[in-house]
Design a protein around this motif. Sequence first.
Motif, short mmCIF file in Angstrom:
data_model
loop_
_atom_site.label_atom_id
_atom_site.label_comp_id
_atom_site.label_asym_id
_atom_site.label_seq_id
_atom_site.Cartn_x
_atom_site.Cartn_y
_atom_site.Cartn_z
N VAL A 107 0.83 -1.21 0.00
CA VAL A 107 0.00 0.00 0.00
C VAL A 107 0.87 1.26 0.00
O VAL A 107 0.65 2.19 -0.79
CB VAL A 107 -0.95 0.00 1.22
N ILE A 108 1.88 1.30 0.86
CA ILE A 108 2.76 2.48 0.93
C ILE A 108 3.59 2.60 -0.34
O ILE A 108 3.79 3.71 -0.87
CB ILE A 108 3.67 2.40 2.18
N GLU A 109 4.10 1.48 -0.87
CA GLU A 109 4.90 1.52 -2.09
C GLU A 109 4.10 1.98 -3.29
O GLU A 109 4.66 2.52 -4.26
CB GLU A 109 5.49 0.13 -2.37
N ASN A 110 2.77 1.79 -3.26
CA ASN A 110 1.92 2.26 -4.36
C ASN A 110 1.53 3.72 -4.22
O ASN A 110 0.68 4.21 -4.97
CB ASN A 110 0.67 1.39 -4.45
N GLY A 111 2.12 4.41 -3.25
CA GLY A 111 1.94 5.84 -3.13
C GLY A 111 0.77 6.30 -2.30
O GLY A 111 0.46 7.48 -2.27
N PHE A 112 0.12 5.39 -1.59
CA PHE A 112 -1.01 5.77 -0.75
C PHE A 112 -0.51 6.28 0.60
O PHE A 112 0.59 5.96 1.04
CB PHE A 112 -1.96 4.59 -0.55
N SER A 113 -1.34 7.06 1.27
CA SER A 113 -0.95 7.69 2.53
C SER A 113 -1.12 6.73 3.70
O SER A 113 -1.77 5.68 3.59
CB SER A 113 -1.80 8.94 2.77
N ASN A 114 -0.56 7.13 4.84
CA ASN A 114 -0.74 6.35 6.07
C ASN A 114 -2.21 6.27 6.46
O ASN A 114 -2.68 5.24 6.97
CB ASN A 114 0.07 6.97 7.21
N ASP A 115 -2.94 7.37 6.25
CA ASP A 115 -4.37 7.39 6.57
C ASP A 115 -5.13 6.36 5.74
O ASP A 115 -6.02 5.66 6.24
CB ASP A 115 -4.96 8.78 6.34
#
Length: 404
Positions: A255-263
């Motif tokens: 999820v983080i590697e795909n550019g999405f935020s922590n939220d």
Amino acid sequence: MRREKYLSINKNVTGFSFANLGLFTGFASGIVDAVYSLCLLGIFKLFFNEEFASAAVGVYAALYAFFAVVVGIFAAEILHWFTKTRLLYLTMAALGACYCMMSFSVKPMTFITLDYVANFGLTMIGVLLPLFMSDFSKDVGMERLNARYHLWTNSGAVIAPIFAMIVVNHFNGNYRMPLLAAGMIYFSGLLFFKHFGIVQRDKDLKPINIHKTVRLLHMNAISFFKKSGMLRAYIVNFGFYALRSMRLLYVPIVVIENGFSNDTLGVVLSVGILPYVIINLFIGKLIKKYGVRFWLTCGFASFAAFSIAATFVSGPVLLLIFVLWQISGALMESAHDLLFFNGMPKREQSRYYGFFRTSVNFPNVVAPILGTICIAIFGSTSAVWLITAIMAVLSTIVLWSKHK
């Protein structure tokens, strides 16, 4: 193992009392699971580039899980030395202390050392709570107590990821700080358990004969697999936890590697728990009506399909898949270990349960190694979903095989 005697206990305590501890363990575990792989990723980025750091997380998780397997194998021996009550006090206190200290730990080796101590506590709690529930199950039965425990663990885990990410953002992206909250929750669970008023007579410590202990464990393992249906039960349980291991380890990273935020990660993880909460309200009756194999097949087959899809898609569709395949896990959660409980005579369950529990931790050794190899070959973290698809298919084949 003989049934332990209780010198005193509050009269209102039942098997449901121990199942209710799932609210504490589920909330704390949900917080840890949301940030754990990201904490490890941050540590390994100090030594490797991003691609190798992601693979290193898998290697570390495998070694970590191997330690849990060893603890699980020797759990029966540990229970010969200490009462379940004393062990639960010690393990919950250790978990609270370790996670609190891990949140402030700066040096990687300090974090890792505390992580392994916490590993011991988590493994022992996984053994102790079912045994306590069994001791106080009476006419209720383990099916209802398991359902209650899973309901509470998942209810606690619903808000845990969002809470964890709020804490991360408050502390400027520090993924370790939510571990402080997890530690405090374990301390709260310890206080809750203290109100049960359980008193047991301490056991006499006996000299340890390593050769004899290992020989007995080896004979116990051989005897377990000779039991009708236990090889199938072990492999199916292994498959369930292997899929769970891969999901917990790699979903936050992907999820983080795909550019999405922590939220966004927090929302995905929290919404993904809702199917467990909802389905656990009625799955017990459906399992009795349609059988264990039917629901395990539905779970494994759908997980395989979603895994294949996750390998090739990105963006919001990928997030939707990460939520939907939680339905697959929820269909299996209350059924994955029933092949053991329904197939093993009740009088022998305590003897073999410790070994059967290695099917919970051993997948955490194998799955991350396979994930690491997959990442190294394809150069992408998302490639690990090919492994989960294969695992789900193989588990379904074993489930329906004629071999006992």
